[in-house]
Design an enzyme around this catalytic site. Structure first.
Site, PDB file in Angstrom:
ATOM      1  N   THR A  85    -106.828 -24.348  56.246  1.00 32.37           N
ATOM      2  CA  THR A  85    -107.789 -23.965  57.374  1.00 32.37           C
ATOM      3  C   THR A  85    -108.066 -25.136  58.346  1.00 32.37           C
ATOM      4  O   THR A  85    -108.138 -26.159  58.115  1.00 32.37           O
ATOM      5  CB  THR A  85    -109.003 -23.255  56.683  1.00 32.37           C
ATOM      6  OG1 THR A  85    -109.873 -23.058  57.779  1.00 32.37           O
ATOM      7  CG2 THR A  85    -109.787 -24.218  55.786  1.00 32.37           C
ATOM      8  N   ASP A  86    -108.348 -24.430  59.556  1.00 30.81           N
ATOM      9  CA  ASP A  86    -108.520 -25.547  60.755  1.00 30.81           C
ATOM     10  C   ASP A  86    -110.212 -25.948  60.502  1.00 30.81           C
ATOM     11  O   ASP A  86    -110.583 -26.868  61.240  1.00 30.81           O
ATOM     12  CB  ASP A  86    -108.649 -24.448  62.026  1.00 30.81           C
ATOM     13  CG  ASP A  86    -109.344 -23.393  62.063  1.00 30.81           C
ATOM     14  OD1 ASP A  86    -109.969 -22.937  61.062  1.00 30.81           O
ATOM     15  OD2 ASP A  86    -109.264 -22.655  63.283  1.00 30.81           O
ATOM     16  N   GLU A  87    -110.766 -25.221  59.568  1.00 32.34           N
ATOM     17  CA  GLU A  87    -112.352 -25.792  59.266  1.00 32.34           C
ATOM     18  C   GLU A  87    -112.351 -26.978  58.470  1.00 32.34           C
ATOM     19  O   GLU A  87    -113.479 -27.551  58.924  1.00 32.34           O
ATOM     20  CB  GLU A  87    -112.965 -24.534  58.510  1.00 32.34           C
ATOM     21  CG  GLU A  87    -112.990 -23.303  59.130  1.00 32.34           C
ATOM     22  CD  GLU A  87    -113.918 -22.258  58.370  1.00 32.34           C
ATOM     23  OE1 GLU A  87    -114.824 -22.824  57.611  1.00 32.34           O
ATOM     24  OE2 GLU A  87    -113.620 -20.891  58.560  1.00 32.34           O
ATOM     25  N   TYR A 127    -117.525 -24.842  51.542  1.00 31.51           N
ATOM     26  CA  TYR A 127    -116.014 -24.143  51.781  1.00 31.51           C
ATOM     27  C   TYR A 127    -115.127 -25.130  52.358  1.00 31.51           C
ATOM     28  O   TYR A 127    -113.910 -25.816  51.654  1.00 31.51           O
ATOM     29  CB  TYR A 127    -115.894 -22.838  52.620  1.00 31.51           C
ATOM     30  CG  TYR A 127    -114.641 -22.686  52.595  1.00 31.51           C
ATOM     31  CD1 TYR A 127    -113.579 -22.170  51.867  1.00 31.51           C
ATOM     32  CD2 TYR A 127    -114.242 -22.534  54.283  1.00 31.51           C
ATOM     33  CE1 TYR A 127    -112.340 -21.891  52.264  1.00 31.51           C
ATOM     34  CE2 TYR A 127    -112.868 -22.091  54.502  1.00 31.51           C
ATOM     35  CZ  TYR A 127    -111.938 -21.829  53.584  1.00 31.51           C
ATOM     36  OH  TYR A 127    -110.800 -21.422  53.977  1.00 31.51           O
ATOM     37  N   LYS A 187    -111.799 -27.436  50.880  1.00 28.64           N
ATOM     38  CA  LYS A 187    -110.451 -27.454  51.424  1.00 28.64           C
ATOM     39  C   LYS A 187    -110.016 -28.765  51.841  1.00 28.64           C
ATOM     40  O   LYS A 187    -108.875 -29.023  51.846  1.00 28.64           O
ATOM     41  CB  LYS A 187    -110.360 -26.291  52.510  1.00 28.64           C
ATOM     42  CG  LYS A 187    -110.555 -25.015  52.042  1.00 28.64           C
ATOM     43  CD  LYS A 187    -109.417 -24.269  51.214  1.00 28.64           C
ATOM     44  CE  LYS A 187    -108.119 -24.170  51.898  1.00 28.64           C
ATOM     45  NZ  LYS A 187    -107.332 -23.432  50.941  1.00 28.64           N
TER      46      LYS A 187
HETATM   47  P1  NAD Z   1    -109.073 -14.191  49.918  1.00 27.17           P
HETATM   48  O1  NAD Z   1    -110.590 -14.787  49.485  1.00 27.17           O
HETATM   49  O2  NAD Z   1    -108.906 -13.098  50.424  1.00 27.17           O
HETATM   50  O3  NAD Z   1    -108.150 -14.342  48.508  1.00 27.17           O
HETATM   51  C1  NAD Z   1    -108.115 -15.355  47.589  1.00 27.17           C
HETATM   52  C2  NAD Z   1    -107.416 -14.844  46.378  1.00 27.17           C
HETATM   53  O4  NAD Z   1    -107.515 -16.117  45.309  1.00 27.17           O
HETATM   54  C3  NAD Z   1    -108.020 -13.871  45.554  1.00 27.17           C
HETATM   55  O5  NAD Z   1    -107.101 -12.723  45.255  1.00 27.17           O
HETATM   56  C4  NAD Z   1    -108.546 -14.571  44.313  1.00 27.17           C
HETATM   57  O6  NAD Z   1    -108.772 -13.513  43.302  1.00 27.17           O
HETATM   58  C5  NAD Z   1    -107.692 -15.679  44.225  1.00 27.17           C
HETATM   59  N1  NAD Z   1    -108.457 -16.636  43.460  1.00 27.17           N
HETATM   60  C6  NAD Z   1    -109.498 -17.141  43.803  1.00 27.17           C
HETATM   61  N2  NAD Z   1    -109.879 -18.101  42.593  1.00 27.17           N
HETATM   62  C7  NAD Z   1    -108.686 -18.232  41.957  1.00 27.17           C
HETATM   63  C8  NAD Z   1    -108.350 -18.999  40.675  1.00 27.17           C
HETATM   64  N3  NAD Z   1    -109.281 -19.802  40.271  1.00 27.17           N
HETATM   65  N4  NAD Z   1    -107.222 -18.648  40.130  1.00 27.17           N
HETATM   66  C9  NAD Z   1    -106.471 -18.018  40.484  1.00 27.17           C
HETATM   67  N5  NAD Z   1    -106.609 -17.036  41.697  1.00 27.17           N
HETATM   68  C10 NAD Z   1    -107.820 -17.082  42.310  1.00 27.17           C
HETATM   69  O7  NAD Z   1    -108.661 -15.325  50.950  1.00 27.17           O
HETATM   70  P2  NAD Z   1    -107.755 -15.364  51.977  1.00 27.17           P
HETATM   71  O8  NAD Z   1    -108.306 -15.053  53.329  1.00 27.17           O
HETATM   72  O9  NAD Z   1    -106.604 -14.547  51.588  1.00 27.17           O
HETATM   73  O10 NAD Z   1    -107.212 -17.022  52.025  1.00 27.17           O
HETATM   74  C11 NAD Z   1    -105.981 -17.418  51.393  1.00 27.17           C
HETATM   75  C12 NAD Z   1    -105.936 -18.873  51.751  1.00 27.17           C
HETATM   76  O11 NAD Z   1    -105.737 -18.956  53.066  1.00 27.17           O
HETATM   77  C13 NAD Z   1    -107.175 -19.631  51.357  1.00 27.17           C
HETATM   78  O12 NAD Z   1    -106.656 -20.925  50.926  1.00 27.17           O
HETATM   79  C14 NAD Z   1    -107.822 -20.191  52.523  1.00 27.17           C
HETATM   80  O13 NAD Z   1    -108.610 -21.251  52.589  1.00 27.17           O
HETATM   81  C15 NAD Z   1    -106.710 -20.028  53.585  1.00 27.17           C
HETATM   82  N6  NAD Z   1    -106.996 -19.625  54.973  1.00 27.17           N
HETATM   83  C16 NAD Z   1    -107.710 -18.442  54.949  1.00 27.17           C
HETATM   84  C17 NAD Z   1    -107.997 -18.170  56.545  1.00 27.17           C
HETATM   85  C18 NAD Z   1    -108.394 -16.768  56.835  1.00 27.17           C
HETATM   86  O14 NAD Z   1    -108.820 -16.455  58.044  1.00 27.17           O
HETATM   87  N7  NAD Z   1    -108.724 -15.752  56.033  1.00 27.17           N
HETATM   88  C19 NAD Z   1    -107.483 -18.997  57.636  1.00 27.17           C
HETATM   89  C20 NAD Z   1    -106.891 -20.214  57.481  1.00 27.17           C
HETATM   90  C21 NAD Z   1    -106.507 -20.310  56.089  1.00 27.17           C
HETATM   91  O1  TDX Z   2    -121.358 -10.340  59.814  1.00 31.32           O
HETATM   92  C1  TDX Z   2    -121.012 -11.228  60.326  1.00 31.32           C
HETATM   93  N1  TDX Z   2    -121.528 -11.774  61.653  1.00 31.32           N
HETATM   94  C2  TDX Z   2    -120.842 -12.707  62.361  1.00 31.32           C
HETATM   95  O2  TDX Z   2    -121.277 -12.861  63.411  1.00 31.32           O
HETATM   96  C3  TDX Z   2    -119.867 -12.106  59.461  1.00 31.32           C
HETATM   97  C4  TDX Z   2    -119.304 -11.888  58.321  1.00 31.32           C
HETATM   98  C5  TDX Z   2    -119.399 -13.343  60.266  1.00 31.32           C
HETATM   99  N2  TDX Z   2    -120.038 -13.628  61.635  1.00 31.32           N
HETATM  100  C6  TDX Z   2    -119.547 -14.673  62.323  1.00 31.32           C
HETATM  101  C7  TDX Z   2    -119.436 -16.027  61.876  1.00 31.32           C
HETATM  102  C8  TDX Z   2    -118.356 -16.595  62.421  1.00 31.32           C
HETATM  103  O3  TDX Z   2    -118.566 -17.220  63.338  1.00 31.32           O
HETATM  104  O4  TDX Z   2    -118.199 -14.554  62.748  1.00 31.32           O
HETATM  105  C9  TDX Z   2    -117.197 -15.615  62.624  1.00 31.32           C
HETATM  106  C10 TDX Z   2    -116.111 -15.370  61.662  1.00 31.32           C
HETATM  107  O5  TDX Z   2    -116.963 -15.069  60.238  1.00 31.32           O
HETATM  108  P1  TDX Z   2    -116.035 -15.317  59.087  1.00 31.32           P
HETATM  109  O6  TDX Z   2    -115.157 -14.176  58.890  1.00 31.32           O
HETATM  110  O7  TDX Z   2    -116.718 -15.326  57.711  1.00 31.32           O
HETATM  111  O8  TDX Z   2    -114.938 -16.539  59.065  1.00 31.32           O
HETATM  112  P2  TDX Z   2    -115.219 -17.955  59.295  1.00 31.32           P
HETATM  113  O9  TDX Z   2    -116.495 -18.383  58.757  1.00 31.32           O
HETATM  114  O10 TDX Z   2    -114.692 -18.294  60.801  1.00 31.32           O
HETATM  115  O11 TDX Z   2    -114.017 -18.531  58.370  1.00 31.32           O
HETATM  116  C11 TDX Z   2    -112.719 -17.752  58.060  1.00 31.32           C
HETATM  117  O12 TDX Z   2    -111.623 -18.498  59.040  1.00 31.32           O
HETATM  118  C12 TDX Z   2    -111.054 -19.551  58.477  1.00 31.32           C
HETATM  119  C13 TDX Z   2    -112.230 -17.544  56.883  1.00 31.32           C
HETATM  120  O13 TDX Z   2    -113.452 -16.782  56.146  1.00 31.32           O
HETATM  121  C14 TDX Z   2    -111.696 -18.852  56.178  1.00 31.32           C
HETATM  122  O14 TDX Z   2    -111.135 -18.682  54.832  1.00 31.32           O
HETATM  123  C15 TDX Z   2    -110.710 -19.550  57.154  1.00 31.32           C
HETATM  124  O15 TDX Z   2    -110.579 -20.698  56.515  1.00 31.32           O
END
Ligand code: NAD
Ligand code: TDX
Length: 329
Positions: free
Chosen positions: A118-120, A145, A149
């Site tokens: 992630t960019d975080e 988090y 990562k």
């Molecule tokens: P998510 O939380 O929706 O899914 C995570 C999955 O991993 C779930 O199905 C969960 O059951 C599984 N999991 C968790 N712990 C586990 C374990 N110990 N063993 C096996 N499985 C396990 O997450 P997501 O949003 O799909 O993110 C997927 C990946 O992408 C993550 O690595 C996250 O850091 C990265 N990422 C997410 C975003 C975003 O915006 N959501 C952006 C950039 C990177």
């Molecule tokens: O109810 C809300 N109200 C609100 O204002 C929630 C849930 C979030 N927010 C804000 C917080 C953040 O600035 O919205 C923005 C996005 O929030 P999230 O969806 O929780 O995402 P963020 O914290 O940016 O992280 C996401 O992007 C990077 C993913 O959850 C991570 O897994 C990924 O790495």
């Protein structure tokens, strides 16, 4: 291909995308089905993949699966910042120890490894600037988090350098699309409107995120798996930066609500101000072009998906909002 976390948001979309666009792969999903994992997300693919319910921290299981794998795409993680602020332990375990266990098995069986990050990990950028993260930006994570990562990314790099593991990494910006858990910003607000609750904006809503459609992210991951340079990192992002307030008002407008029909709730502690990726490298070296150029259209499609798939998200909704009530948000 072993897909860890394939029952989560991005992982399940990756499985569907792969079956459609790259049908040559035989896919095995390894997922422990935490609160964030949903077998139902894989229902349309159920007959075309193998699903193993298990933990990436289970050394014997990981060893067995890796022994018959050519390439692993590692999505499994604890992924929600707010939850990490409440209870960091599972983040340390899954994101750090889990990645270590996968790396050791990939090293043993010489398996190609792609690490999804992630960019975080870079921390945040000032609100009013044109600055962007690049592949060279030093790590400066803010939350448990993002720290977990960042740790996992450095493990991957160390295993490449010290043990010659054939790995690549990617750091993507915020994703949106179908099958995203209702705890996350966009689906939380869409489903709040659908159940008749008011959306919740943290603080002033000035924080900026770069929104990338999940299919564009997954197309980028495939390009890296096929053509990426071993040991390299690729930043992924659509370039479309929006404030949370803007995203929320657009959501309300697209759902035929008043643009101010939402509640302000207390801000997230340590809330990162702005994320923005410079994705020049993946665009020029691997030819990645995001296809969801129009965020509003992508959001409208996503709203439609939630409207028509209540069966998928409704069971998560009450528990998620109960957790937010404990967090005061
Ligand atoms: P998510 O939380 O929706 O899914 C995570 C999955 O991993 C779930 O199905 C969960 O059951 C599984 N999991 C968790 N712990 C586990 C374990 N110990 N063993 C096996 N499985 C396990 O997450 P997501 O949003 O799909 O993110 C997927 C990946 O992408 C993550 O690595 C996250 O850091 C990265 N990422 C997410 C975003 C975003 O915006 N959501 C952006 C950039 C990177
Ligand atoms: O109810 C809300 N109200 C609100 O204002 C929630 C849930 C979030 N927010 C804000 C917080 C953040 O600035 O919205 C923005 C996005 O929030 P999230 O969806 O929780 O995402 P963020 O914290 O940016 O992280 C996401 O992007 C990077 C993913 O959850 C991570 O897994 C990924 O790495």
């Amino acid at each position: 291909m072993l897909v860890t976390g394939g029952a989560g948001f991005i992982g399940s979309n990756f499985v569907h995308y792969t079956l459609k666009q790259h049908p040559g792969y035989e896919i095995c999903v390894l997922d422990s089905l935490t609160y964030a994992g949903h077998r139902e997300s894989l229902a349309p693919a159920a007959n075309n993949i193998e699903f193993v319910e298990g933990d990436i921290c289970d050394v014997e299981l990981v060893d067995r699966l890796m022994s018959r794998t050519d390439v692993v795409v590692h999505f499994a993680a604890e992924s929600h910042v707010d939850r990490s602020l409440h209870d960091p332990e599972p983040f340390i375990r899954t994101n750090i120890t889990g990645t270590y266990i996968l790396l050791e098995a990939a090293r043993k069986y010489e398996v190609r490894f792609h690490h999804v990050s992630t960019d975080e990990v870079f921390g945040d950028l000032p609100l009013n600037s044109d600055e962007k993260f690049t592949e060279e930006t030093p790590y400066n994570p803010s939350s448990p988090y993002s720290a977990s990562k960042a740790s996992s990314d450095t493990l991957v790099r160390a295993w490449v350098r010290s043990f010659d593991v054939q790995a690549t990494l990617s750091n993507c910006a915020n994703n949106y699309g179908p099958f995203q858990h209702v705890e996350k910003f966009i689906p939380r607000q869409i489903t709040n409107v659908l159940v008749g609750d008011r959306p919740k904006l943290y603080g002033e809503g000035e924080n900026i995120r770069e929104w990338t459609h999940v299919d564009d992210h997954n197309a980028a991951v495939h390009l890296i798996v096929s053509n990426g340079r071993i040991g390299d990192t690729y930043l992924i992002g659509s370039g479309d930066e929006r404030s949370n307030k803007d995203i929320l008002e657009t959501t309300l407008e697209l759902m035929y609500q008043e643009r101010d029909a939402y509640d302000r709730v207390p801000d997230r502690p340590g809330h990162d101000l702005r994320y923005a990726n410079d994705s020049t490298k993946i665009r020029t070296e691997l030819g990645w072009v995001p296809t969801y150029a129009d965020l509003r259209a992508g959001m409208a499609q996503t709203i439609d998906w939630y409207r028509h798939n209540e069966w998928w998200w409704k069971p998560q909704k009450e528990g998620t909002e109960a957790t937010y009530r404990v967090l005061g948000r």
